[in-house]
Scaffold this motif. Sequence first.
Motif, short mmCIF file in Angstrom:
data_model
loop_
_atom_site.label_atom_id
_atom_site.label_comp_id
_atom_site.label_asym_id
_atom_site.label_seq_id
_atom_site.Cartn_x
_atom_site.Cartn_y
_atom_site.Cartn_z
N UNK A 19 54.71 -30.97 -24.81
CA UNK A 19 54.64 -29.59 -25.24
C UNK A 19 56.04 -29.25 -25.75
N UNK A 20 56.17 -28.23 -26.56
CA UNK A 20 57.50 -27.85 -27.00
C UNK A 20 58.38 -27.59 -25.78
N UNK A 24 62.09 -22.77 -25.93
CA UNK A 24 61.39 -21.96 -26.92
C UNK A 24 61.04 -20.58 -26.33
N UNK A 25 60.94 -20.49 -25.01
CA UNK A 25 60.58 -19.24 -24.34
C UNK A 25 61.79 -18.44 -23.86
N UNK A 75 54.19 -17.07 -25.06
CA UNK A 75 53.78 -18.02 -24.02
C UNK A 75 52.47 -18.71 -24.40
N UNK A 76 51.50 -17.93 -24.88
CA UNK A 76 50.23 -18.53 -25.28
C UNK A 76 50.41 -19.48 -26.46
N UNK A 77 51.28 -19.13 -27.41
CA UNK A 77 51.56 -20.03 -28.54
C UNK A 77 52.22 -21.31 -28.05
N UNK A 78 53.14 -21.19 -27.09
CA UNK A 78 53.82 -22.36 -26.53
C UNK A 78 52.82 -23.26 -25.80
N UNK A 79 51.94 -22.65 -25.02
CA UNK A 79 50.92 -23.43 -24.29
C UNK A 79 49.93 -24.10 -25.24
N UNK A 96 46.23 -20.54 -30.83
CA UNK A 96 45.74 -19.81 -29.66
C UNK A 96 44.28 -19.46 -29.88
N UNK A 97 44.02 -18.70 -30.90
CA UNK A 97 42.66 -18.29 -31.21
C UNK A 97 41.99 -19.32 -32.12
#
Length: 164
Positions: A19-20, A24-25, A75-79, A96-97
Amino acid sequence: MGIPADQLGAQEHVVMELREHWKRLLVPGLICAAALVGLLVVLAVAPDSGAFSWLDTLGWIAFLGVLAVFGLWPYLRWRGRTYTITNERLLTRRGVVRRHGRDIPLSRINDVAFEQGMFDRMSGAGTLKVSAASEEGTVVLHDVPNIHEVTRTLNALTRDAGSA
């Protein structure tokens, strides 16, 4: 974490799932922390009654808005962004979507390069550039953790795929 087993080939197995990097967060986290401080200040100075008693409600609404836009969404984009290396291909997934993905067979990879800035060197992350023999050209993977290990592994797998 990344690829379900039913999306792998018969003899294919996962070598690395990434994962990145968590850095990034960092900026979104600092923005959320600043919003929390702002909320605490508003709650401390807003009057309990009178013409400006609505300020605490406005403070909560602003805080929750900042938390959603600068906390939850990053966070959702990172996950949702994953990099998977198998013994046969490099898979990237993001979204995400709506999900986007790209699969590159290891036998089609021509070159693997990386870049690291100063903060990247301190965190062990970097940008991986994978050149493939395809219409798309080079795939750029940002904030890859353990960049040196990933580069070494991908080079070894590409070499093995080319000799097979």
